[in-house]
Scaffold this motif. Structure first.
Motif, PDB file in Angstrom:
ATOM      1  N   PHE A 194      -6.230  -1.627  -8.106  1.00 40.99           N
ATOM      2  CA  PHE A 194      -6.928  -0.455  -8.032  1.00 40.99           C
ATOM      3  C   PHE A 194      -8.382  -0.629  -7.949  1.00 40.99           C
ATOM      4  O   PHE A 194      -9.026   0.343  -7.804  1.00 40.99           O
ATOM      5  CB  PHE A 194      -6.568   0.668  -9.040  1.00 40.99           C
ATOM      6  N   GLN A 208     -11.255   1.482  -5.923  1.00 39.31           N
ATOM      7  CA  GLN A 208     -10.536   2.434  -4.958  1.00 39.31           C
ATOM      8  C   GLN A 208     -10.488   3.886  -5.454  1.00 39.31           C
ATOM      9  O   GLN A 208     -10.864   4.056  -6.639  1.00 39.31           O
ATOM     10  CB  GLN A 208      -8.993   2.054  -4.783  1.00 39.31           C
ATOM     11  N   ARG A 209     -10.312   4.984  -4.598  1.00 43.79           N
ATOM     12  CA  ARG A 209     -10.501   6.191  -5.050  1.00 43.79           C
ATOM     13  C   ARG A 209      -8.964   6.680  -5.304  1.00 43.79           C
ATOM     14  O   ARG A 209      -8.130   6.626  -4.488  1.00 43.79           O
ATOM     15  CB  ARG A 209     -11.080   7.248  -4.033  1.00 43.79           C
ATOM     16  N   VAL A 210      -8.650   7.230  -6.618  1.00 39.75           N
ATOM     17  CA  VAL A 210      -7.210   7.400  -6.973  1.00 39.75           C
ATOM     18  C   VAL A 210      -7.261   8.820  -7.458  1.00 39.75           C
ATOM     19  O   VAL A 210      -8.145   9.496  -7.949  1.00 39.75           O
ATOM     20  CB  VAL A 210      -7.036   6.473  -8.259  1.00 39.75           C
ATOM     21  N   ALA A 256     -10.963   1.358 -11.034  1.00 38.39           N
ATOM     22  CA  ALA A 256     -10.990   2.102 -10.068  1.00 38.39           C
ATOM     23  C   ALA A 256     -12.497   2.798  -9.787  1.00 38.39           C
ATOM     24  O   ALA A 256     -13.021   2.742 -10.886  1.00 38.39           O
ATOM     25  CB  ALA A 256     -10.214   3.385 -10.061  1.00 38.39           C
ATOM     26  N   GLY A 308      -5.275   5.324   4.002  1.00 35.82           N
ATOM     27  CA  GLY A 308      -5.748   6.289   2.786  1.00 35.82           C
ATOM     28  C   GLY A 308      -5.097   7.569   2.945  1.00 35.82           C
ATOM     29  O   GLY A 308      -3.794   7.966   3.908  1.00 35.82           O
ATOM     30  N   TYR A 316      -8.418   9.802  -0.628  1.00 34.64           N
ATOM     31  CA  TYR A 316      -8.029   9.042  -1.466  1.00 34.64           C
ATOM     32  C   TYR A 316      -7.449   7.653  -0.871  1.00 34.64           C
ATOM     33  O   TYR A 316      -6.853   7.587   0.196  1.00 34.64           O
ATOM     34  CB  TYR A 316      -7.262   9.466  -2.718  1.00 34.64           C
ATOM     35  N   ASP A 317      -7.539   6.469  -1.835  1.00 35.89           N
ATOM     36  CA  ASP A 317      -6.980   5.265  -1.307  1.00 35.89           C
ATOM     37  C   ASP A 317      -5.444   5.462  -1.934  1.00 35.89           C
ATOM     38  O   ASP A 317      -4.665   4.634  -1.072  1.00 35.89           O
ATOM     39  CB  ASP A 317      -7.668   4.104  -1.920  1.00 35.89           C
ATOM     40  N   ARG A 318      -5.192   5.917  -3.021  1.00 30.88           N
ATOM     41  CA  ARG A 318      -4.140   5.878  -3.832  1.00 30.88           C
ATOM     42  C   ARG A 318      -3.721   7.198  -4.420  1.00 30.88           C
ATOM     43  O   ARG A 318      -4.582   7.865  -4.733  1.00 30.88           O
ATOM     44  CB  ARG A 318      -3.942   4.910  -4.974  1.00 30.88           C
TER      45      ARG A 318
END
Length: 526
Positions: free
Chosen positions: A177, A180-182, A202, A259, A278-280
């Motif tokens: 993560f 990343q943006r979660v 994150a 994304g 978000y990425d996840r």
């Protein structure tokens, strides 16, 4: 062969009931899909730390008092089967629970068939259940107890939700993560546990859910957010790129770059919708009971968005006689108001269920002790129990002791009866002839979950409060019933260290409440 009992599931609840039945030499068998007991804890919680308290050093020698601070041990007379012998950590590792349950099964002699994948449950016209396994083998039972837990993810009905990762299967490696943006759907302990594990890696973490966040230290429901998982709140309020979103996710859409675009309707600002990238996306919205095993002959009624079976106070299905549920799936009627969903709560509810089974089907009366006929003896019995019991402490408001007065004025004492079952049991004669009776519970005060216990202005009490008539903290309550109707209520003054043993403050007022009600010919209405 038709057994008296088949239990499905060898988790904590199934093993707890099996241990009681084994001690009686009952006719039962436990069916477990896994290769050993407690397989739930082999994979959950995902970050491998339990949030159930394991307080080794309590200062108490009394094993009953120690159970107030032990949220992991099952009930047993074997001193080796205390969880504190398996871990000294306040919040122990999940793998320790797996070891503990394996030893519990072995030492209690629980009769478990492992590797049985139950595929279908049916019930014939005579009320006998047939449990079918995937290999074609079948078991028949007069009573069926399901102790499978909440085995399926509770996934909200949101367009595109299938594109998100699930808490029970996602890759927990924080390195994956990095930067990343979660977005995490859910605001329970699994969601916050996940957020806490990702904070070092994150770039941005958002948690989203509807309604106000509920904190366990204020609501006294241990399934609400626990302090051990709330570091994320600190990072949010101190503006460290993390945020708690009060709103509803409208959909989850995948972008060309891999994304996600997620429109969120914010509740604080009249449902204004903002699209966030978000990425996840991880779904951590809890779990539910799997009712797919039952055919049309015995499909149980469900409740709470079909998450739990609808049960009576002793865990019997409300619509399928002879079908019982044990463990965390007993919590439907008291959802988010009690500890029934957790080991330290349901271990006592399972014992109450066992006593009910023995009474209903084997003619064994609910255990009672003789108290005598003197109000002073009655007050002593109540004071002695409330200062020691772990069951009423853990299952506050759910289980109660019952002081029973016979028509001739003699008194008997029954322990740990489900409060919702007491009136029916008295009416049906389960405790013999009863003229009037008192139900003793431990409870928090009215609206306790709306009071900030750290707000000193909220803590300033009137003299009435101090005398226990409106105590906010856990304290004993005695409700008296005469001819089936309410005939008085007494609150024992709360105490900082939960020691209700003062003659002046605790025992004397209780004696004054009980004395006029323990006269056989008296009818007290207030």
């Amino acid at each position: 062969m038709t057994r008296d009992y088949v239990i499905i599931g060898a988790g904590p609840a199934g093993l707890q009931l099996a241990a009681f039945l084994e001690g009686d030499g009952a006719d039962y068998i436990v069916l477990e899909r896994g290769g050993g007991p407690g397989t739930f804890f082999e994979r959950l919680p995902r970050h491998r730390r339990l949030i159930s308290v394991n307080k080794v050093h309590t200062g108490y020698d009394d094993p009953e008092l120690r159970l107030r601070m032990d949220w992991n041990s099952l009930l047993s007379d074997d001193p080796e089967l205390l969880f504190s012998r398996y871990s000294r950590s306040y919040f122990p590792a999940a793998d320790d629970m797996v070891r503990y349950l394996s030893d519990f099964a072995n030492r209690t002699g629980a009769r478990v068939c492992y590797g049985v994948d139950v595929t279908r449950v049916s019930r014939d016209e005579a009320g006998v259940f047939t449990v079918a396994g995937g290999d074609g083998q079948t078991w028949r039972a007069r009573r069926l107890v399901v102790a499978t837990g909440v085995s399926l993810p509770h996934v909200p009905d949101i367009p595109g939700i299938e594109l998100a990762e699930r808490y029970d299967t996602f890759d927990t490696d924080p390195e994956s993560f990095t930067g990343q943006r979660v977005l995490i759907l859910g605001r329970g302990n699994s969601a916050f546990e996940t957020a806490d594990s990702l904070m070092e890696n994150a770039a941005v973490i958002h948690l989203v859910g509807s309604g106000s966040l509920r904190l366990a230290w204020q609501t006294h429901y241990v399934g609400h957010l626990r302090a051990v998982n709330n570091n994320f709140l600190d990072s949010y309020q101190l503006k460290s790129q993390n945020a708690l979103l009060d709103g509803r996710v409208r959909s989850v859409r995948r972008e060309e770059d891999g994304g996600f675009r997620v429109p969120v309707a914010f509740e604080r600002v009249d449902e204004i919708v903002r699209e966030l990238r978000y990425d996840r996306v991880i779904v951590a919205t809890g779990f539910r009971f799997d009712a797919s095993l039952f055919d049309a002959t015995c499909t149980p009624e469900l409740m709470i968005d079909d998450r739990f079976p609808a049960t009576t106070p002793v865990g019997e299905s409300v619509n399928v006689p002879g079908l019982y549920f044990a463990g965390t799936i007993m919590q439907g009627p008291t959802f988010k108001r009690a500890t029934t969903g957790f080991i330290h709560g349901f271990r006592y509810s399972v014992r109450a269920q066992y006593r009910t089974l023995r009474q209903r089907y084997h003619g064994e009366a609910w255990p009672v002790t003789e108290v005598g006929a003197d109000p002073g003896q009655a007050a002593d019995a109540v004071i002695g129990r409330i200062n020691r019991t772990s069951a009423l402490w853990q299952q506050f408001g759910v289980l109660g002791d019952v002081l029973l007065m016979a028509p001739d004025g003699t008194l008997r004492y029954a322990e740990e009866v489900p409060t919702g079952h007491v009136h029916d049991a008295v009416r049906d004669g389960d405790f013999g002839p009863v003229r009037s009776y008192g139900v003793i519970t431990l409870e928090y005060g009215a609206d306790h979950d709306r009071v900030n216990p750290f707000d000193v202005s909220a803590g300033r009490k009137s003299q009435q409060d101090v005398m226990g008539l409106d105590g906010r903290y856990l304290h004993p309550v005695i409700r008296w019933y005469d001819n089936g109707g309410p005939a008085g209520e007494h609150h024992v003054t709360e105490n900082l260290e939960n020691e209700w043993d003062s003659e002046e403050v605790h025992r004397a007022p209780l004696h004054a409440f009980l004395a006029p009600r323990l006269v056989p010919s008296a009818v007290v209405t207030s």
